[in-house]
Design an enzyme around this catalytic site. Structure first.
Site, PDB file in Angstrom:
ATOM      1  CG  ASP A  53      -1.980   1.013   1.201  1.00  0.00           C
ATOM      2  OD1 ASP A  53      -2.453   1.304   0.099  1.00  0.00           O
ATOM      3  OD2 ASP A  53      -2.346   1.524   2.270  1.00  0.00           O
TER       4      ASP A  53
ATOM      5  CG  ASP B  54      -3.831   1.118   5.845  1.00  0.00           C
ATOM      6  OD1 ASP B  54      -4.554   0.785   4.883  1.00  0.00           O
ATOM      7  OD2 ASP B  54      -3.377   2.264   5.978  1.00  0.00           O
TER       8      ASP B  54
ATOM      9  CG  ASP C 145      -5.576  -3.013   2.245  1.00  0.00           C
ATOM     10  OD1 ASP C 145      -5.652  -2.913   1.011  1.00  0.00           O
ATOM     11  OD2 ASP C 145      -5.278  -2.069   2.982  1.00  0.00           O
TER      12      ASP C 145
ATOM     13  CG  ASP D 169      20.174 -36.033  16.450  1.00  0.00           C
ATOM     14  OD1 ASP D 169      21.351 -35.928  16.065  1.00  0.00           O
ATOM     15  OD2 ASP D 169      19.374 -36.864  15.995  1.00  0.00           O
TER      16      ASP D 169
END
Length: 882
Positions: free
Chosen positions: A328, A617, A621, A714
């Site tokens: 945006d 925002d 959107d 591990d």
């Protein structure tokens, strides 16, 4: 029924909606309410905590680990089984926690709705619940109201509506009831329509409800959110793929070991079953989910320090894979603060930084006094962004607005209206009433007959007008919002007049200002870095095409002169989805877009197998944020809807923060890849050692030895690899793409040859132990050889952890020991391994014997060879890559 109410006259709209200017009757409204349902958005679907918890166990790797825990328990290794189950449960609990935090965006949409509305019912004004509104209702609105449904305005008075959450328009827009003739007008240009959940900032209005609930523009967004399919992140795809490959390999190898052992009659059925089980546990990197989770969590913390708040853990890694960032404009690429950039007086144009308050006292008075902005309690500026920008211009030059206004007290004002496009204030200046005016250039010039020229007032000429209009056009082409200023001393009887036609005449022209919401200063460098990293930035905005192009050119998103690089929402409507997919690579800037356009843009890029990040925002959107591989919401200006739909929220609304987060995401992926290379090559070495020992009919490592090596090597070293600092070239590499995996970029081949090398070195040490024994007894010789093989297999894995600090880079460089967690992990793991040999009381438990100096020398030589051989291979890999 027509749905393009903006094209219809107010009379036709009322007729189509079966309404009246006096509103509906109560009985008719109740009938419609029963037919259409309440004016509310549906609640989102929520899973219970138990359902969310169970869903975490659908992952194949988790199922394999549960099987591994059962296998370990059968093998008698209860502690190992408990550790594996704890990891699985913690992983599931963390997943539930993340999902619970990610509340459904529909809930936030509901919270935005206004609870009551003033409506005309039975010819009288009534206040009713907004949920009871129906189409055809006539509602009354004033400043401060949230519009409760979609409406067609019938009457307006100086109406301004802030629609940024829905359209992306950065400043409040003027609204009126005039009919629009254009057939394809986007939401941002529908000046006679009001939309649910937008805010009235000024004026009053009367409007007729055209849509309620899911039929509103916001309702359509809510429906899109409800129907949006959750995206699978590259990390989730990678882990799933890896789990499937491992599960097949584990099964094949375990069955092969068992069958070979049975066919050679080397051990009993139970012993061979336990051996096969040990191999299965050895092959499964049970620490992998914990390592991935911890690495992502640490990446999350690092991003928080960079103002990026991660709402969904896999998003950390997905950011690193991003190839397209659709951003945006307002507030993200720009400051979201209108700023005076150019000033024109005396026929000359000045950059704002070069213009001093002493250059024109008249312009200073016009900009400050013909202004409806206000100063808040904390000195913040309140009001229209254009007007606050004018005050800020002089505040930055050291002017006290309060003192200035006190010096020139206002006695009258003529408010702005959309017809004359001007506003004026009358102030007392040395007891003389003076009118100061600002407004649109053409309207103000039409009321001007004189001009202020270097402090002297003279008649305005046609050349003057032509020069002013040329400056206006030049500034407009730069996407600047241009205002003109004028003044006139008034007679005493004119000071309190409200007749604008009488007072706003015979004006003296002062000058022009050009304003824009400027780019954030750090964004241009961030976009350059993004391009160097192979990421394509796009601008998607509700603003006009000229404004969007100008900002995009300044930032380097689009090249100057690239006329095909920008497209509007109206032009997008002319393209089918297939045409958009074929042409999407042409476009860098999308202007005046609607919510469905943003989703189409995201999907068009995804159709090219691109990993797409979308910022936003507003309510508009949210669907695109959900559709994108990574949704980025805004923490400051963002609505709750957009934040809840996002994977990442920027605390500072800054595009540069996204690029910093991408760098962190790439580091996270690289570190997980390093840990996987380390774990799988080590486990492959263990499997090959057991497999070949079985085929060669040698004594083989016991289940407890294999499990201890796994536990020691591990966990801590692999986790420590997850916090390695980023390598220097991480943002100079191209994005790895959607189809890359943890085994890409040579990692798969590295795992194979390194696993083979570990197995060969371990078997070689075993052979040397048999060939050069320290004892005469055959049993002791084999016990020593097996101990040497066991300790070698563990130590070369710890040595190999250093190799894995970089996939192709050498470890003989500065910074190799910069990771203190890693250093301590190697020290602790080494101690935990060698005590099983050095401490006599542990020898019977781990089936080990004490070794002499020569035997330890052989073991250490194997560790050195592990590092040396891998370094040589890396050298040739680097040469090949060049």
């Amino acid at each position: 029924m027509s749905t393009k109410f903006y094209q219809e006259s107010t009379q036709d709209v009322i007729k189509q909606l079966r309404g009246t200017p006096q509103g509906l009757t109560t009985s008719e409204a109740q009938t419609r309410l029963k037919e259409d349902g309440p004016n509310a958005l549906p609640a989102g679907k929520h899973l219970s905590l138990l359902q969310k918890f169970i869903a975490q166990f659908k992952d194949l790797m988790i199922l394999i680990l549960i099987v591994a825990a059962v296998v370990a328990a059968i093998a008698g290794e209860i502690s190992d089984a408990i550790i594996i189950l704890v990891v699985v449960i913690l992983n599931a609990a963390f997943g539930v926690f993340q999902e619970t935090k990610a509340e459904n965006a529909i809930d936030a949409l509901q919270k935005m709705s206004t609870p009551t509305t003033n409506v005309l019912r039975d010819g009288h004004v009534k206040q009713i619940s907004s949920k009871d509104l129906v189409t055809g209702d006539v509602i009354l609105l004033e400043a401060g109201d949230i519009i409760p449904a979609d409406v067609r305005f019938l009457k307006t008075q100086n109406l301004k509506v802030e629609e940024a959450a829905l359209t992306g328009e950065s400043i409040p827009v003027d609204k009126n009831g005039e009919t629009i003739t254009d057939d394809s007008t986007v939401l941002g240009d529908q000046h006679n329509m009001g939309f649910m959940n937008t805010n009235v900032t000024a004026g009053t209005a009367e409007g007729i409800v055209t849509a309620t609930g899911l039929q509103t523009e916001v309702g359509k967004i809510a429906d899109m959110l409800n129907n949006a399919k959750p995206t699978t992140t590259p990390l989730q795809k990678n882990i799933t793929h890896l789990s499937k490959v491992l599960s097949v390999l584990v099964l094949v190898m375990a069955v092969a070991i068992f069958l070979i052992g049975m066919l050679t009659h080397r051990e009993s059925t139970l012993d061979m079953l336990l051996t096969a089980i040990s191999l299965a546990v050895a092959a499964i990197p049970e620490g992998l989910p914990a390592i991935v989770t911890i690495t992502l969590a640490l990446g999350t913390q690092a991003m928080v320090k960079r103002n990026a708040l991660i709402r969904k853990l896999p998003a950390v890694e997905t950011l690193g894979a991003t190839e397209i960032i659709a951003s945006d404009k307002t507030g993200t690429l720009t400051k979201n603060q209108m700023t005076v950039e150019q000033v024109m007086i005396d026929g000359q144009l000045f950059a704002s930084k070069d213009f001093g308050k002493e250059d024109s006292a008249s312009l200073e008075k016009a900009m400050i006094l013909a202004n409806e902005a206000q100063e808040g309690d904390k000195q913040e500026l309140l009001g229209d962004p254009t007007e606050t920008a004018l005050w800020q211009f002089y505040i930055d030059k050291g002017v006290s607005i309060a003192d200035f206004k006190a010096k020139y007290p206002r006695v009258n004002s003529l408010p702005f209206d959309s017809e004359r496009k001007m506003m004026s204030a009358v102030v007392k200046e040395n007891s003389q009433p003076v009118l100061y005016t600002k407004g649109a250039v053409d309207e103000l010039l039409a009321r001007t007959n004189r001009i202020l020229d270097h402090g002297q007032v003279r008649q305005i000429t046609d050349d003057d007008r032509e020069t002013i209009l040329k400056f206006n056009n030049d500034l407009a082409k730069q996407a600047l919002r241009v205002l003109a200023y004028a003044y006139r001393p008034l007679a005493a009887d004119e000071a309190h007049s409200s007749d604008s036609n009488q007072v706003e005449q015979s004006l003296i022209f002062i000058g022009l200002t050009g304003m824009i919401d400027p780019p954030r200063p750090e964004v241009k460098a961030a976009i350059k870095e993004a391009k160097q990293a192979g990421i394509r930035p796009l601008m998607i905005t509700g603003d006009h095409k000229v404004t969007a192009r100008t900002i995009a050119e300044r930032l380097g998103i689009i090249e100057p002169g690239d006329e095909d690089g920008a497209i509007t929402g109206a032009e997008l409507n002319e393209l089918s989805d297939a045409e958009l997919k074929d042409n999407v690579e042409k476009y860098h800037v999308y202007a005046r877009v609607a919510p469905e356009h943003k989703v189409r843009i995201v999907k068009a890029w995804q159709a090219h197998d691109k990993v797409v990040a979308m910022t936003g925002d507003g309510v508009n959107d949210a669907p695109a944020l959900k559709a994108a591989d990574i949704g980025v919401g805004m923490g400051i200006t963002g609505t709750e809807v957009s934040k809840n739909a996002a994977d990442v929220v920027l605390a500072d609304d800054n595009f540069a923060t996204i690029i910093a987060a991408v760098k962190e995401g790439r580091k996270v992926f690289a570190n997980i890849q390093k840990a996987i290379q380390y774990l799988l090559s080590a486990n492959l070495g263990e499997v090959l050692t057991l497999f070949l020992m079985t085929i060669l009919n040698w004594a083989i490592l016991t289940p407890v030895q294999i499990l201890w090596i796994n536990l020691v090597t591990d966990t801590f070293p692999a986790i420590a690899l997850g916090v390695e600092p980023a390598e220097g070239d991480v943002m100079k590499q191209r994005p790895r793409g959607l189809h890359s995996s943890f085994l890409s970029n040579g990692t798969g081949s590295n795992i194979i040859y390194q696993g083979l090398l570990e197995g060969a070195l371990t078997l070689g040490v075993y052979c040397l132990g048999i060939t050069f024994p320290a004892h005469q007894s055959a049993a002791l010789v084999h016990a020593d050889a097996l101990t040497m093989a066991y300790i070698t297999l563990g130590l070369i894995q710890l040595a190999h952890a250093f190799n894995c600090k970089s996939l192709h880079g050498t470890i003989f460089k500065s910074g190799t020991f910069a990771n203190h967690y890693f250093n301590w992990a190697i020290i602790v793991s080494t101690i935990a391994l060698v005590v099983t040999v050095f401490v006599p009381q542990l020898n019977p438990i781990f089936h080990t014997t004490e070794l002499n100096g020569m035997q330890w020398g052989i073991v250490l030589l194997a560790g050195i060879l592990m590092v040396a051989v891998v370094e040589i291979v890396k050298f040739f890999q680097r040469q090949s890559n060049k």
